[in-house]
Design a protein around this motif. Structure first.
Motif, short mmCIF file in Angstrom:
data_model
loop_
_atom_site.label_atom_id
_atom_site.label_comp_id
_atom_site.label_asym_id
_atom_site.label_seq_id
_atom_site.Cartn_x
_atom_site.Cartn_y
_atom_site.Cartn_z
N SER A 298 7.45 1.35 -6.77
CA SER A 298 6.48 0.35 -6.33
C SER A 298 7.01 -1.07 -6.45
O SER A 298 6.43 -1.99 -5.87
CB SER A 298 5.18 0.49 -7.15
OG SER A 298 5.44 0.28 -8.53
N SER B 45 2.36 1.60 -3.54
CA SER B 45 1.34 1.98 -4.53
C SER B 45 0.95 3.44 -4.38
O SER B 45 0.79 4.17 -5.37
CB SER B 45 0.11 1.09 -4.38
OG SER B 45 0.43 -0.27 -4.60
N THR B 46 0.80 3.89 -3.13
CA THR B 46 0.46 5.30 -2.89
C THR B 46 1.57 6.22 -3.38
O THR B 46 1.32 7.24 -4.04
CB THR B 46 0.20 5.53 -1.40
OG1 THR B 46 -0.84 4.66 -0.96
CG2 THR B 46 -0.21 6.97 -1.14
N ALA B 47 2.81 5.86 -3.06
CA ALA B 47 3.94 6.69 -3.52
C ALA B 47 4.03 6.70 -5.04
O ALA B 47 4.26 7.76 -5.65
CB ALA B 47 5.24 6.15 -2.92
N LEU C 152 0.83 -1.21 0.00
CA LEU C 152 0.00 0.00 0.00
C LEU C 152 0.86 1.26 0.00
O LEU C 152 0.56 2.23 -0.72
CB LEU C 152 -0.92 0.00 1.22
CG LEU C 152 -2.03 -1.07 1.22
CD1 LEU C 152 -2.79 -1.04 2.55
CD2 LEU C 152 -2.99 -0.84 0.05
N MET C 153 1.93 1.27 0.78
CA MET C 153 2.81 2.43 0.80
C MET C 153 3.46 2.66 -0.56
O MET C 153 3.53 3.80 -1.05
CB MET C 153 3.89 2.23 1.87
CG MET C 153 3.38 2.23 3.30
SD MET C 153 4.64 1.76 4.51
CE MET C 153 5.84 3.08 4.28
N TYR D 207 1.58 6.34 -7.16
CA TYR D 207 0.47 7.13 -7.69
C TYR D 207 0.80 8.63 -7.65
O TYR D 207 0.60 9.35 -8.64
CB TYR D 207 -0.79 6.84 -6.90
CG TYR D 207 -1.96 7.73 -7.26
CD1 TYR D 207 -2.69 7.51 -8.44
CD2 TYR D 207 -2.33 8.79 -6.44
CE1 TYR D 207 -3.76 8.33 -8.77
CE2 TYR D 207 -3.40 9.60 -6.76
CZ TYR D 207 -4.11 9.37 -7.92
OH TYR D 207 -5.17 10.18 -8.26
N PHE D 208 1.31 9.09 -6.51
CA PHE D 208 1.62 10.52 -6.39
C PHE D 208 2.81 10.91 -7.26
O PHE D 208 2.91 12.06 -7.70
CB PHE D 208 1.89 10.87 -4.93
CG PHE D 208 0.65 10.99 -4.10
CD1 PHE D 208 -0.20 12.08 -4.25
CD2 PHE D 208 0.30 10.01 -3.19
CE1 PHE D 208 -1.36 12.20 -3.49
CE2 PHE D 208 -0.86 10.11 -2.43
CZ PHE D 208 -1.69 11.22 -2.59
#
Length: 385
Positions: free
Chosen positions: A336, A280-282, A277-278, A284-285
């Motif tokens: 990722s 994927s979030t990074a 999750l960390m 995305y941003f």
């Protein structure tokens, strides 16, 4: 190599670092923290130790990790771009014929078949390229961790040679894991399709009831296979690290991973999910600015198109957006992909420290000072009679 001999399988004697054998029982005031020659303390790792170790490895060895990932994913993108260009030049005439068909006109097989063949070749080439790239990355990250845990430098060329030497068994372990995870899902899917066909064949006007039954069975099938797939994936998630650290073959690596995960499945699942999750979030941003920047050249390019543009003209017009999106995808993919693999590799080290007392062996390999011996029974107090 000789200094990596301690990474192989097997149990080791002695008490873990940070335990009472090295610092005396509680109240003696002689507890000694475990040595930390590299990115993690050589003791059972907490969540913070795992995450800090992954971030520290990315910070200290960013040239090796990001350089390898950039070279591999960038090279894969160039290979696929060249393949698409060659395929387009080979079937451009057939594509033009299909796009110029009028309303009600049917395409001919002489135009459709070459496009299908070209698309199939591109798909197969993409699978092969991404399999090699993924295998090299899954081998390169543990190769870096081998030195990061011991606090030793490692050259990019060394990482490349180690990853290339282990890429075949790593790919084998990944393919076997994917097959083991997918098989139960495929079986449920086949049974689900069979049930739908039976309901349609037996339907006598009660289409609504049949559809509800089919949807219900599909949801039940998904709920049944999802946990099984997750359980199997975590059970074998340490296999690539086992291949690199211990030199095991694919099947042996899967068995070894299952052995190491046993008794700690939920903890490994939680940390792995958090790392994913960390990352994927990074990712995305990271991709967002590239996508925003790519909108402007895309808008300018499409504004210059005429009323009936060709496929080539459309591709050229949106090329600015495609390049920006590709760069964003490349950078996001590097992050990722690298971070979760670092976490998984550190979980492998943690499990071996917990179950096989690997800490003293790693400390010896790193040249860390040995912990002091425990104090005598009467030290600092009244001698025992």
């Amino acid at each position: 190599m000789a200094q990596d001999a301690g990474w192989g399988g097997g149990a080791y004697g002695g008490a873990p670092y940070g335990g009472s054998p090295y610092g005396g029982p509680p109240g003696w005031g002689g507890w000694v923290p475990p040595p930390k020659p590299g990115v993690i303390p050589l003791a059972p790792l907490k969540l913070g130790d795992v995450l800090n170790g992954a971030f520290s490895t990315m910070g200290r060895y960013w040239k090796q990790l990001f350089g390898m990932a950039g070279a591999l994913y960038g090279g894969a993108a160039l290979v696929m771009a060249a393949a698409v260009a060659v395929a387009y030049s080979a079937v451009a005439h057939h594509m033009t014929e299909l796009t110029s068909l009028g309303y009600g006109e049917d395409p001919t097989s002489t135009d459709v078949v070459p496009l299908v063949i070209a698309g199939g070749v591109l798909v197969l080439l993409g699978i092969v390229v991404m399999s090699v790239v993924s295998g090299l990355m899954y081998a390169a990250v543990p190769a870096v961790l081998q030195e990061a845990v011991l606090g030793r430098p490692v050259a990019f060329g060394t990482v490349w040679r180690r990853a290339w030497a282990r890429v075949t068994p790593v790919i084998g372990a990944l393919v076997l894991t994917a097959l083991i995870v997918i098989v139960p899902m495929v079986l449920i899917l086949v049974a689900f399709i069979g049930v739908i066909i039976s309901l349609v064949a037996m339907d006598d006007g009660g289409g609504s009831a049949g559809s509800v039954t089919a949807i219900t069975l599909g949801v039940i099938g998904a709920l049944a296979t999802g946990p099984v797939a997750a359980w199997l994936w975590i059970k074998f998630c340490l296999a690539p690290a086992v291949v690199v650290f211990e030199g095991q073959r694919p099947l042996a690596a899967l068995r070894r991973s299952a052995q190491l995960v046993r008794g700690d499945w939920w903890r490994i699942f939680g940390i792995t999910l958090l790392a994913g999750l960390m990352a994927s979030t990074a990712g995305y941003f990271i991709q967002m600015p590239f996508s925003v920047l790519g909108v402007f050249p895309g808008m300018i390019g499409t504004a210059s198109l005429d009323d009936d543009p060709s496929a080539a003209a459309v591709i050229v017009a949106v090329s600015g957006y495609l390049v920006a999106a590709l760069l964003g995808q490349l950078v996001g993919q590097i992050i990722s992909t690298t971070f979760p693999q670092l976490v998984t590799g550190l979980l492998y080290v943690d499990r071996r420290i917990r179950t096989e007392n690997l800490g003293p062996v790693l400390a010896e390999a790193a040249g860390a000072p040995a912990p002091p011996p425990p104090p005598p029974p009467h030290a600092g107090g009244v001698p025992q009679e």
